[in-house]
Scaffold this motif. Structure first.
Motif, PDB file in Angstrom:
ATOM      1  N   SER A  47     -69.011 103.814 -26.080  1.00 16.41           N
ATOM      2  CA  SER A  47     -69.648 104.173 -27.356  1.00 16.41           C
ATOM      3  C   SER A  47     -71.105 103.760 -27.368  1.00 16.41           C
ATOM      4  CB  SER A  47     -68.958 103.486 -28.533  1.00 16.41           C
ATOM      5  OG  SER A  47     -67.610 103.795 -28.517  1.00 16.41           O
ATOM      6  N   THR A  48     -71.400 102.617 -26.774  1.00 12.14           N
ATOM      7  CA  THR A  48     -72.787 102.155 -26.731  1.00 12.14           C
ATOM      8  C   THR A  48     -73.630 103.138 -25.910  1.00 12.14           C
ATOM      9  OG1 THR A  48     -72.037  99.870 -26.919  1.00 12.14           O
ATOM     10  CG2 THR A  48     -74.269 100.209 -26.105  1.00 12.14           C
ATOM     11  N   THR A  49     -73.102 103.567 -24.777  1.00 13.36           N
ATOM     12  CA  THR A  49     -73.827 104.526 -23.926  1.00 13.36           C
ATOM     13  C   THR A  49     -74.076 105.836 -24.675  1.00 13.36           C
ATOM     14  OG1 THR A  49     -72.766 103.559 -21.994  1.00 13.36           O
ATOM     15  CG2 THR A  49     -73.730 105.747 -21.712  1.00 13.36           C
ATOM     16  N   ILE A  50     -73.006 106.340 -25.306  1.00 12.56           N
ATOM     17  CA  ILE A  50     -73.151 107.581 -26.076  1.00 12.56           C
ATOM     18  C   ILE A  50     -74.124 107.337 -27.233  1.00 12.56           C
ATOM     19  CG2 ILE A  50     -71.919 109.297 -27.490  1.00 12.56           C
ATOM     20  CD1 ILE A  50     -71.080 109.425 -24.579  1.00 12.56           C
ATOM     21  N   GLY A  51     -74.059 106.141 -27.819  1.00  3.90           N
ATOM     22  CA  GLY A  51     -74.966 105.793 -28.915  1.00  3.90           C
ATOM     23  C   GLY A  51     -76.430 105.871 -28.485  1.00  3.90           C
ATOM     24  N   LEU A  53     -77.587 107.642 -25.908  1.00  2.70           N
ATOM     25  CA  LEU A  53     -77.896 109.041 -25.578  1.00  2.70           C
ATOM     26  C   LEU A  53     -78.100 109.894 -26.817  1.00  2.70           C
ATOM     27  CD1 LEU A  53     -75.482 109.553 -22.557  1.00  2.70           C
ATOM     28  CD2 LEU A  53     -77.989 109.629 -22.511  1.00  2.70           C
ATOM     29  N   THR A  54     -77.450 109.512 -27.903  1.00  2.00           N
ATOM     30  CA  THR A  54     -77.555 110.311 -29.127  1.00  2.00           C
ATOM     31  C   THR A  54     -78.519 109.665 -30.128  1.00  2.00           C
ATOM     32  OG1 THR A  54     -75.563 109.261 -30.001  1.00  2.00           O
ATOM     33  CG2 THR A  54     -75.272 111.332 -28.843  1.00  2.00           C
ATOM     34  N   THR A  55     -79.302 108.718 -29.656  1.00  2.00           N
ATOM     35  CA  THR A  55     -80.403 108.076 -30.385  1.00  2.00           C
ATOM     36  C   THR A  55     -79.960 107.182 -31.550  1.00  2.00           C
ATOM     37  OG1 THR A  55     -80.934 109.747 -32.098  1.00  2.00           O
ATOM     38  CG2 THR A  55     -81.823 110.150 -29.897  1.00  2.00           C
ATOM     39  N   ARG A  56     -78.691 106.786 -31.591  1.00  2.00           N
ATOM     40  CA  ARG A  56     -78.233 105.912 -32.675  1.00  2.00           C
ATOM     41  C   ARG A  56     -78.320 104.435 -32.293  1.00  2.00           C
ATOM     42  NH1 ARG A  56     -72.988 106.538 -33.109  1.00  2.00           N
ATOM     43  NH2 ARG A  56     -72.983 107.790 -31.220  1.00  2.00           N
ATOM     44  N   VAL A  57     -78.348 104.154 -30.982  1.00  2.00           N
ATOM     45  CA  VAL A  57     -78.393 102.764 -30.517  1.00  2.00           C
ATOM     46  C   VAL A  57     -79.665 102.588 -29.691  1.00  2.00           C
ATOM     47  CG1 VAL A  57     -77.274 101.076 -28.995  1.00  2.00           C
ATOM     48  CG2 VAL A  57     -75.867 102.545 -30.462  1.00  2.00           C
ATOM     49  N   ARG A  58     -80.411 101.500 -29.970  1.00  2.00           N
ATOM     50  CA  ARG A  58     -81.634 101.270 -29.215  1.00  2.00           C
ATOM     51  C   ARG A  58     -81.358 100.538 -27.923  1.00  2.00           C
ATOM     52  NH1 ARG A  58     -86.317  99.030 -32.860  1.00  2.00           N
ATOM     53  NH2 ARG A  58     -86.485  97.553 -31.143  1.00  2.00           N
ATOM     54  N   ALA A  59     -81.815 101.102 -26.814  1.00  2.00           N
ATOM     55  CA  ALA A  59     -81.562 100.486 -25.509  1.00  2.00           C
ATOM     56  C   ALA A  59     -82.392  99.221 -25.357  1.00  2.00           C
ATOM     57  CB  ALA A  59     -81.903 101.473 -24.408  1.00  2.00           C
ATOM     58  N   THR A  60     -81.890  98.281 -24.554  1.00  2.00           N
ATOM     59  CA  THR A  60     -82.641  97.075 -24.229  1.00  2.00           C
ATOM     60  C   THR A  60     -83.520  97.332 -23.003  1.00  2.00           C
ATOM     61  OG1 THR A  60     -80.696  95.842 -24.987  1.00  2.00           O
ATOM     62  CG2 THR A  60     -82.387  94.583 -23.804  1.00  2.00           C
ATOM     63  N   GLY A  61     -83.047  98.171 -22.092  1.00  2.00           N
ATOM     64  CA  GLY A  61     -83.826  98.480 -20.896  1.00  2.00           C
ATOM     65  C   GLY A  61     -83.306  99.740 -20.236  1.00  2.00           C
ATOM     66  N   LEU A 162     -68.694 114.666 -27.567  1.00  2.00           N
ATOM     67  CA  LEU A 162     -67.444 114.655 -28.331  1.00  2.00           C
ATOM     68  C   LEU A 162     -66.754 113.309 -28.137  1.00  2.00           C
ATOM     69  CD1 LEU A 162     -65.972 118.122 -27.210  1.00  2.00           C
ATOM     70  CD2 LEU A 162     -67.093 117.601 -29.383  1.00  2.00           C
ATOM     71  N   ASP A 163     -66.543 112.608 -29.240  1.00  2.00           N
ATOM     72  CA  ASP A 163     -65.903 111.295 -29.150  1.00  2.00           C
ATOM     73  C   ASP A 163     -64.434 111.435 -29.521  1.00  2.00           C
ATOM     74  OD1 ASP A 163     -65.394 108.634 -28.975  1.00  2.00           O
ATOM     75  OD2 ASP A 163     -66.558 108.048 -30.733  1.00  2.00           O
ATOM     76  N   GLU A 164     -63.558 111.285 -28.562  1.00  2.00           N
ATOM     77  CA  GLU A 164     -62.111 111.386 -28.808  1.00  2.00           C
ATOM     78  C   GLU A 164     -61.782 112.640 -29.633  1.00  2.00           C
ATOM     79  OE1 GLU A 164     -59.421 109.130 -28.363  1.00  2.00           O
ATOM     80  OE2 GLU A 164     -60.600 107.814 -27.091  1.00  2.00           O
ATOM     81  N   PRO A 165     -62.148 113.811 -29.129  1.00  2.00           N
ATOM     82  CA  PRO A 165     -62.077 114.999 -29.989  1.00  2.00           C
ATOM     83  C   PRO A 165     -60.670 115.393 -30.425  1.00  2.00           C
ATOM     84  CG  PRO A 165     -62.601 115.600 -27.745  1.00  2.00           C
ATOM     85  CD  PRO A 165     -62.687 114.112 -27.806  1.00  2.00           C
ATOM     86  N   THR A 166     -59.657 115.022 -29.677  1.00  2.00           N
ATOM     87  CA  THR A 166     -58.325 115.504 -30.072  1.00  2.00           C
ATOM     88  C   THR A 166     -57.407 114.374 -30.529  1.00  2.00           C
ATOM     89  OG1 THR A 166     -57.523 115.383 -27.813  1.00  2.00           O
ATOM     90  CG2 THR A 166     -58.438 117.490 -28.517  1.00  2.00           C
ATOM     91  N   ALA A 167     -57.971 113.176 -30.744  1.00  2.00           N
ATOM     92  CA  ALA A 167     -57.137 112.061 -31.195  1.00  2.00           C
ATOM     93  C   ALA A 167     -56.480 112.422 -32.522  1.00  2.00           C
ATOM     94  CB  ALA A 167     -57.989 110.810 -31.349  1.00  2.00           C
TER      95      ALA A 167
END
Ligand SMILES: Nc1ncnc2c1ncn2[C@@H]1O[C@H](COP(=O)(O)OP(=O)(O)OP(=O)(O)O)[C@@H](O)[C@H]1O
Length: 316
Positions: A47-51, A53-61, A162-167
């Protein structure tokens, strides 16, 4: 990679007050027009990685780009290239599906004349045309999921996350959704999905990346990954008595490479000899220790076995 549309290089994310990196020097690329499965146990950093990539989480490096745009340096432009369908429904429930789609397009600057037409096309493709003007409140979980994907496509993203699209979906909704996702891929949209369902990941993904502790353990096609374990057949046993000592005894049998406990009394044996050859020795051994077999399953390695082999853990 010339045709890469998602590029992640040495990505690091450390959340405040945490001792370890959630993402720890992760690098991988996703090719244009593929379905890419990102797999990992709970807390692996998906989720952090996807975050990031989708600009919701700020990377440290490190760096990351989507559709050729650096998501860290240029998040606003990056958002025009991507779309996210989160696990939880976040439609405006007071609006109709059609209105949800049209508003999303307006937000993303799609010209007015195109919004309604694009919405009608997508609602049709997702089997929602008949009920496009009902309130979202009246929709089932499967329909909500379809509206969310249709909405995400309104600004014609290059990459769909898509995060867990069919859960939580019933089998029919699940199949319908996967057909639509394959159609999208076939028309050139790149799909990055996370899932806890290994069979689904193996069936749907052109390639999968397996991560744990924030770094990449393997990346290949599902077939190549399972092939990497070949030569190993698998014997799954349900034993009538749950006794940890039995694991060691079974592991010492000739032809058994290693043993994992799947559940209370269920053991998975990775073999270096054909499975049927081990049945008699296993039964004899168990019998000598007051235990028997209540179920036996012979099989070839699956993506789940690859996953367990790499991470030492099941998905859940
Ligand atoms: N907002 C946050 N603040 C602090 N720590 C976080 C935050 N989000 C995630 N973490 C931590 O970062 C690590 C990676 O979490 P992440 O949610 O990315 O993993 P995941 O692979 O998506 O897991 P899951 O399958 O459970 O969703 C975990 O140790 C988690 O506790």
């Amino acid at each position: 990679m010339a045709d890469a549309t998602v590029v992640v290089e040495d990505l690091v994310k450390r959340y405040p007050k945490k001792e370890v990196n959630a993402v720890d020097g992760l690098s991988f690329e996703v090719r244009r027009g593929e379905i890419f499965g990102l797999l990992g146990p709970n807390g692996a950093g998906k989720s952090t990685t996807i975050g990031v990539l989708t600009t919701r989480v700020r990377a440290t490096g490190g760096t990351a780009s989507v559709g050729g745009v650096d998501v860290i340096a240029n998040p606003v432009l990056a958002r025009t290239k991507l779309a996210v369908v989160p696990q939880r429904g976040n439609l405006d429930r007071s609006l109709t599906p059609r209105q949800n789609l049209v508003f999303h397009a307006a937000y993303h600057g799609v010209p007015r004349a195109e919004r309604r037409e694009r919405a009608a096309t997508l609602l049709g493709e997702f089997g929602l045309a008949d009920r496009a003007d009902d309130k979202v409140e009246q929709y089932s979980g499967g329909m909500v999921q379809r509206v969310m994907i249709a909405r995400a496509l309104m600004h014609e993203p290059e990459v769909l996350f898509l995060d867990e699209p069919t859960a939580g979906l019933d089998p029919q909704s699940r199949l319908f959704l996967w057909d639509r996702v394959r159609d999208l891929r076939d028309r050139g949209t790149t799909i990055v999905l996370t899932t806890h369902d290994m069979d689904e990941a193996a069936e749907m993904s052109d390639r999968v990346g397996i991560i744990d502790h924030g770094s990449l353990l393997a990346l290949d096609t599902p077939a190549a990954l399972t092939h990497s374990l070949s030569g190993q057949s698998i014997l799954e046993l349900t034993v009538t008595r749950d006794d940890p000592a039995l694991i060691g005894l079974v592991a010492d049998l000739d032809g058994v490479d290693r043993v994992e406990k799947v559940k209370d009394s269920r053991l998975r044996l990775y073999l270096t000899r054909p499975g049927p050859d081990l049945l008699a020795p296993v039964a004899t051994l168990l019998g000598a220790h007051d235990a028997g077999l209540s179920d036996v399953h012979l099989g070839e390695p699956s993506l789940e076995d690859v996953f367990i082999n790499l991470t030492g853990r099941g998905l859940r």
